[in-house]
Design a protein around this motif. Structure first.
Motif, PDB file in Angstrom:
ATOM      1  N   HIS A   7      38.583  35.835  40.235  1.00 33.05           N
ATOM      2  CA  HIS A   7      39.939  36.930  39.358  1.00 33.05           C
ATOM      3  C   HIS A   7      40.796  35.961  38.674  1.00 33.05           C
ATOM      4  O   HIS A   7      41.283  36.285  37.569  1.00 33.05           O
ATOM      5  CB  HIS A   7      39.491  38.110  40.163  1.00 33.05           C
ATOM      6  N   TYR A  40      46.486  52.370  45.713  1.00 32.25           N
ATOM      7  CA  TYR A  40      45.401  51.528  45.234  1.00 32.25           C
ATOM      8  C   TYR A  40      46.563  51.041  44.229  1.00 32.25           C
ATOM      9  O   TYR A  40      46.297  49.552  43.969  1.00 32.25           O
ATOM     10  CB  TYR A  40      45.075  52.864  44.513  1.00 32.25           C
ATOM     11  N   MET A  71      41.106  41.666  48.299  1.00 30.42           N
ATOM     12  CA  MET A  71      42.189  41.728  47.527  1.00 30.42           C
ATOM     13  C   MET A  71      42.046  41.086  45.742  1.00 30.42           C
ATOM     14  O   MET A  71      42.721  42.318  44.774  1.00 30.42           O
ATOM     15  CB  MET A  71      43.506  40.673  47.423  1.00 30.42           C
ATOM     16  N   CYS A  72      41.805  40.510  45.337  1.00 27.98           N
ATOM     17  CA  CYS A  72      41.159  39.734  44.145  1.00 27.98           C
ATOM     18  C   CYS A  72      39.949  40.219  43.690  1.00 27.98           C
ATOM     19  O   CYS A  72      39.583  39.902  42.885  1.00 27.98           O
ATOM     20  CB  CYS A  72      41.319  38.073  44.226  1.00 27.98           C
ATOM     21  N   LEU A  73      39.924  41.419  44.648  1.00 24.32           N
ATOM     22  CA  LEU A  73      37.639  42.291  44.439  1.00 24.32           C
ATOM     23  C   LEU A  73      38.149  43.122  42.752  1.00 24.32           C
ATOM     24  O   LEU A  73      39.115  43.351  42.726  1.00 24.32           O
ATOM     25  CB  LEU A  73      37.459  42.037  44.403  1.00 24.32           C
ATOM     26  N   ALA A  74      37.410  42.359  41.930  1.00 17.15           N
ATOM     27  CA  ALA A  74      37.737  43.060  40.996  1.00 17.15           C
ATOM     28  C   ALA A  74      36.235  43.713  40.426  1.00 17.15           C
ATOM     29  O   ALA A  74      35.229  43.253  40.544  1.00 17.15           O
ATOM     30  CB  ALA A  74      37.911  42.866  39.429  1.00 17.15           C
ATOM     31  N   HIS A  87      41.025  45.682  38.500  1.00 12.62           N
ATOM     32  CA  HIS A  87      41.421  45.427  39.478  1.00 12.62           C
ATOM     33  C   HIS A  87      43.085  46.099  40.036  1.00 12.62           C
ATOM     34  O   HIS A  87      43.530  46.288  38.879  1.00 12.62           O
ATOM     35  CB  HIS A  87      41.885  43.741  38.913  1.00 12.62           C
ATOM     36  N   VAL A  88      42.965  46.614  40.732  1.00 12.70           N
ATOM     37  CA  VAL A  88      44.700  47.316  41.396  1.00 12.70           C
ATOM     38  C   VAL A  88      44.365  48.535  40.555  1.00 12.70           C
ATOM     39  O   VAL A  88      45.886  48.432  39.988  1.00 12.70           O
ATOM     40  CB  VAL A  88      45.483  47.215  42.241  1.00 12.70           C
ATOM     41  N   GLU A 113      39.123  40.185  53.102  1.00 15.23           N
ATOM     42  CA  GLU A 113      39.215  38.948  52.927  1.00 15.23           C
ATOM     43  C   GLU A 113      39.263  37.232  54.021  1.00 15.23           C
ATOM     44  O   GLU A 113      38.340  36.315  53.458  1.00 15.23           O
ATOM     45  CB  GLU A 113      39.256  39.135  51.216  1.00 15.23           C
TER      46      GLU A 113
END
Lengths: 84, 386
Positions: free
Chosen positions: B203, B119, A1-4, A46-47, B359
């Protein structure tokens, strides 16, 4: 989810939207959360939003820091080699 | 790929591993909590764990927004789609998380509810524009990284006069959760969880900066190193943490300087501050009720708050019995301590959120096969031995 992922900006339209490229994939994203982004910059995506610009200078500094650990490890190996 | 490949360099990883082994050669153990699920996956995917000396342990934290969302909120989302007949837009991660009686969004969708994977919040807005006669609800989850895009959508909806769009807000806050873990009985009294330092979020920190961690680094005397998500970032940050611990320092250091600034992203923070305010408390799966740990939509944007627009019913929500997700999220247990892990619970048929999310700790253990063997090559589970 926090991946970017860091992607390169290839065009900017009407100020708030941009097209970025990542390994041949093009994606339209929003620039609503960042300022002063120009074509050619790398942004963290991100998203569907650019979250931050990626600093080239800092990336190099970090890699240099990591290489320093390498220098250190070479010294360690030398010391250990000498002791053996 | 620029900014990715160079941070996965084999040669540099070997060198960092030697430096870490040298730094850790003190005879003591080091327990480092990686808060983010993204770090957990980097550690397993790239074999970072295998490059560590045996006295350096990673304790997996609760930084997986899908995992920490309590079942009740998921049941509410299912209700919005089924009973209130809205078009429910959700990030893909949420689709397969089992709610009460294992009812997930994807099952509700199979039964006819109008649930759509998006998305971006921009996609949800587009669905609202394209369906003016339907109510469209965005199921907002996530930490500080994912909150600003929700704020943009709400502001944009107001500006464009989109009246059929609302947000079911479940955004949560990282520093509150870290503080809660440090104050938990497992850490403070029982001593069943040892944490010597934190690998800080990547992030999330690009948005909030490094300043919010200063308080608990000082208060709880635990060092924090903000770490990027690439394997070399994790290793360099581990080295920096070991040095702090060895020198008895407890500072907030930033390894991920190419993206994280001390002040963070001020534009994003201002937007979030404009749209959201603190909830006095929020329930987290695994952590229980955590004070001031989540956000709700401000009164000035109340028209876009799905919780105000729709009357959600009182309900009794239940987790799957014997699922150890809650203890795993607190760092008190490992996925392999759960008797459902790899037997009843797999990514194809998940019983708990930690196995669903990309995750989640269970998904990391399963996907990269680390549960099959111990470091010395012996089988880790009875099943693997057979």
């Amino acid at each position: 989810m926090c991946l970017a992922l860091p992607a390169r900006v290839i065009s900017i339209d009407d100020g708030e939207m941009a097209v970025v490229a990542l390994e041949g994939i093009k994606k339209r994203i929003s620039l609503a959360l960042v300022e002063d982004v120009s074509v050619g910059d790398y942004v963290l995506v991100h998203v569907g939003y650019a979250l931050h610009k990626v600093s080239e200078e800092e990336a190099e500094r970090t890699l240099a820091l990591m290489s320093k650990a390498g220098v250190l490890s070479a010294e360690i190996e030398e010391i250990e080699g000498a002791e053996a | 790929m620029k900014y990715i490949d160079e941070f996965r360099s084999h040669d540099l990883a070997e060198k960092l591993a030697t430096a870490i082994t040298h730094e850790a050669a003190t005879g003591r153990d080091y327990h480092l909590m990686e808060f983010c699920g993204g770090h957990t996956h980097a550690i397993f995917r790239y074999g970072v764990q295998d490059l560590m000396p045996p006295n350096v342990h990673f304790v997996h934290g609760p930084g997986c927004p899908v995992c920490v969302l309590p079942v009740r909120r998921l049941d509410d989302a299912v209700e919005l789609a089924e009973r209130h007949g809205v078009i429910l837009c959700t990030y893909g991660d949420m689709m397969r998380v089992p709610g009460t009686k294992q009812r997930s969004l994807i099952r509700a969708k199979a039964d006819g509810a109008d649930i759509r994977m998006v998305y971006s919040t921009q996609d949800a807005l587009k669905i609202a524009r394209d369906n003016p006669d339907r109510e469209v609800v965005f199921f907002a989850i996530g930490f500080e990284t994912t909150t600003p895009p929700t704020a943009v959508a709400i502001v944009q909806a107001q500006r464009e006069g989109i009246t059929n769009f609302s947000v079911f807000c479940n955004h949560v806050l990282t520093p509150a959760a870290i503080q809660h873990i440090l104050q938990s009985p497992e850490v403070r009294e029982l001593g069943t969880v040892t944490i010597d330092g934190f690998l800080g979020p990547s992030h999330v920190s690009s948005v909030i900066g490094s300043q919010p961690y200063e308080f608990f680094a000082e208060e709880f005397q635990k060092p924090v190193v903000i770490a990027g998500f690439e394997p070399l970032d994790v290793m360099q940050s581990t080295l920096m943490l070991l040095r702090q611990i060895n020198e008895q320092r407890h500072e907030v250091e930033n390894e991920y300087t190419r993206v994280v600034k001390p002040e963070g992203n001020l534009k994003a923070q201002a937007l979030v501050g404009d749209v959201f305010e603190l909830r006095s408390e929020f329930e987290w799966r695994g952590l229980g009720t955590v004070p001031y740990s989540a956000l709700k939509i401000r009164e000035s944007y109340a028209a876009f708050d799905a919780e105000k627009r729709f009357a959600l019913s009182e309900k009794v929500s239940r987790e799957v019995k014997s699922c150890e997700c809650p203890a795993i999220l607190r760092g008190a247990k490992k996925p392999t301590d759960c008797k459902l892990f790899g037997t009843v619970c797999t990514p194809d048929n998940p019983m708990g959120s930690c196995m669903v999310s990309s995750e989640g700790a269970c998904a990391a253990y399963w996907t990269y096969g680390r549960f099959r063997t111990n470091a010395d090559g012996t089988a880790a589970t009875k099943e693997a031995a057979e």
